[in-house]
Enzyme design. Structure first.
Site, mmCIF file in Angstrom:
data_model
loop_
_atom_site.group_PDB
_atom_site.id
_atom_site.type_symbol
_atom_site.label_atom_id
_atom_site.label_comp_id
_atom_site.label_asym_id
_atom_site.label_seq_id
_atom_site.Cartn_x
_atom_site.Cartn_y
_atom_site.Cartn_z
ATOM 1 N N SER A 164 0.543 -1.170 -0.099
ATOM 2 C CA SER A 164 0.560 -0.150 0.542
ATOM 3 C C SER A 164 0.549 1.687 0.074
ATOM 4 C CB SER A 164 -0.729 -0.195 1.068
ATOM 5 O OG SER A 164 -0.046 -0.378 2.548
ATOM 6 N N HIS A 181 -5.104 -3.756 -2.481
ATOM 7 C CA HIS A 181 -4.994 -2.324 -3.038
ATOM 8 C C HIS A 181 -4.462 -3.265 -4.768
ATOM 9 C CE1 HIS A 181 -4.457 0.572 -0.168
ATOM 10 N NE2 HIS A 181 -3.332 -0.639 0.649
ATOM 11 N N LYS A 196 -12.459 -0.049 -1.172
ATOM 12 C CA LYS A 196 -11.098 0.867 -1.491
ATOM 13 C C LYS A 196 -11.953 1.371 -3.670
ATOM 14 C CE LYS A 196 -7.640 -0.271 1.647
ATOM 15 N NZ LYS A 196 -7.940 1.263 2.146
#
Ligand code: PMP
Length: 406
Positions: free
Chosen positions: A187, A215, A246
């Site tokens: 990340s 991610h 996300k």
């Protein structure tokens, strides 16, 4: 003890180290991503450059429609833990959608990605007799906490270092249960793990693999299944863990694995059992987001194009940034006070919002601005960002990238 004074001193210490966090009070506007209004500031209009809603799916019409429909259909909250009345048809459908995304037999939802790591690693590490967890040195806090919580033996291997990982595996008895825990896209540095080689080592030394794709899900692979999907490796990973907060733009976390493993975690993980389930509307919105990104590459392609454009323009003016193969662009400052100064000035003078990333999120001396372009940042947004950074770089007398590296 003077409790209040204790709290105040601890916070003053953080301030003097440049590590005290101040949150911008942002009001997002549906349909205007990545623009927002900052409350309580002179420069009210801001462009967000550090969102983990990487693709802007948090405002996608299909996601919003699914959430509205679910609220109208079944109300606001889940009304209980998954075990006690909190499992709805929306949760069941979302778990099926996730299992399909990762080509696994099953999936299990949690209230966040953090909780998924904490609960799943905590449960596997504590319940599998004599299990040893081999953890990459740069694993996320939620994985570290889960491993600590499990009380299993933890061996930390050097970041992305196959030689160190193999040395640690080889020193363990072949029959001893082992779990290799790592991330695909890291990340803060944006580098990517050598997943295939780690799977080869796992096979050789009889270990399970636990891959955090937080991610990467939604962003990589032909259907948004992550780096393991892109590289044709999903079937070689024992547990794939991801977030719905996300790239999918909503909130929640999950693991995807075999029927038995998911059932095992479902049955023993306190972080799953004893907490209220996600609202059904959240599950419906996340499922809509996943379905959209399974069928559309447009967002992923535009995202990568914008990332390349930002990198190119930063290089052209010599702003140093990590050269990694992902969408995360860490602009290296290397000093907590300067990092915070640049972040404050970007917001106050340029209407650009990028939180400083300081210790303990990253090691001291590697303080940075973490830039996350989205498909909808315009060329003008990018030029304004690069211009502002150039100006502040000069004010802080920070070094530029050598011309040869550009
Ligand atoms: N894993 C990694 C690698 C992360 O960066 C994060 C959050 N930043 C999480 C897990 C936790 O995910 P969530 O935000 O959904 O709790």
């Amino acid at each position: 003890m003077d409790y209040q004074n204790f709290f105040k001193t601890a916070l003053d210490d953080l301030r003097s180290q440049g590590n005290y966090r101040v949150f911008a009070n942002l009001e997002r506007h549906c349909g205007a991503f990545p623009n927002a209004t900052a409350r309580g500031m002179e420069t009210a209009d801001v462009t967000i450059w550090c969102s983990n809603d990487y693709l802007g799916m948090g405002q996608h019409p299909s996601v919003l429609a699914a959430m509205h429909e679910a609220i109208d259909r079944c109300g606001a909250g889940a009304g209980g833990t998954r075990n006690i009345s909190g499992t709805t048809h929306d949760h069941v459908l979302l778990e099926a959608e996730l299992a399909d995304l990762h080509g696994k037999e099953d999936a299990l939802l949690f209230t966040s990605g953090y909780v998924s790591n904490w609960a799943a690693l905590g449960t596997l590490g504590s319940r599998i007799p004599d299990c040893v967890i081999l953890s990459d040195a740069l694993n996320h806090a939620s994985m570290i906490e889960g491993i600590r919580h499990s009380r299993a033996e933890r061996l930390v291997w050097k970041h992305n270092d196959l030689v160190d990982l193999e040395a640690k595996l080889a020193a363990l008895p072949l029959e001893r249960p082992k779990l290799i825990a790592f991330e695909s896209v890291y990340s803060m540095d944006g580098d990517i793990a050598p997943i295939r080689e780690i799977c080869d080592l796992a096979d050789k030394y009889n270990a399970m693999t636990y891959l955090d794709e937080v991610h990467a899900v939604g962003l990589y692979g032909p259907r948004g299944g992550g780096i393991a999907e892109r590289e044709g490796l999903m079937d070689r990973i024992t547990v794939i863990e991801g977030t719905l907060g996300k790239a999918f733009g909503v909130v929640g976390g999950y693991i995807s694995a075999s029927t038995e493993l998911c059932d095992f975690v479902r049955s023993f993980a306190s972080g799953f059992i004893f907490t209220t389930a996600l609202p059904p509307a959240v599950a419906a919105g996340a499922a809509a987001s996943i379905r959209h990104l399974k069928n559309s590459n447009a967002e992923r392609e535009m995202h990568q194009a914008k990332v390349a454009e930002v990198r190119e323009k930063l290089s052209a003016v010599g702003i140093p940034h990590a050269d990694n193969p992902s969408h995360i662009i860490p602009v290296m400052v290397g000093d907590p006070h300067k990092c915070k100064f640049i972040s404050d000035k970007l917001l106050e003078e340029f209407g650009i919002y990028i939180q400083p990333i300081n210790y303990p999120t990253v090691p001291k001396g590697t303080e940075r601005l973490r830039i996350t372009p989205s498909p909808v940042h315009s060329a003008n947004d990018i030029d304004r960002l690069v211009g502002a950074l150039e100006d502040l770089w000069g004010q802080c007398q920070l070094a530029r990238m050598p011309l040869a590296a550009q």
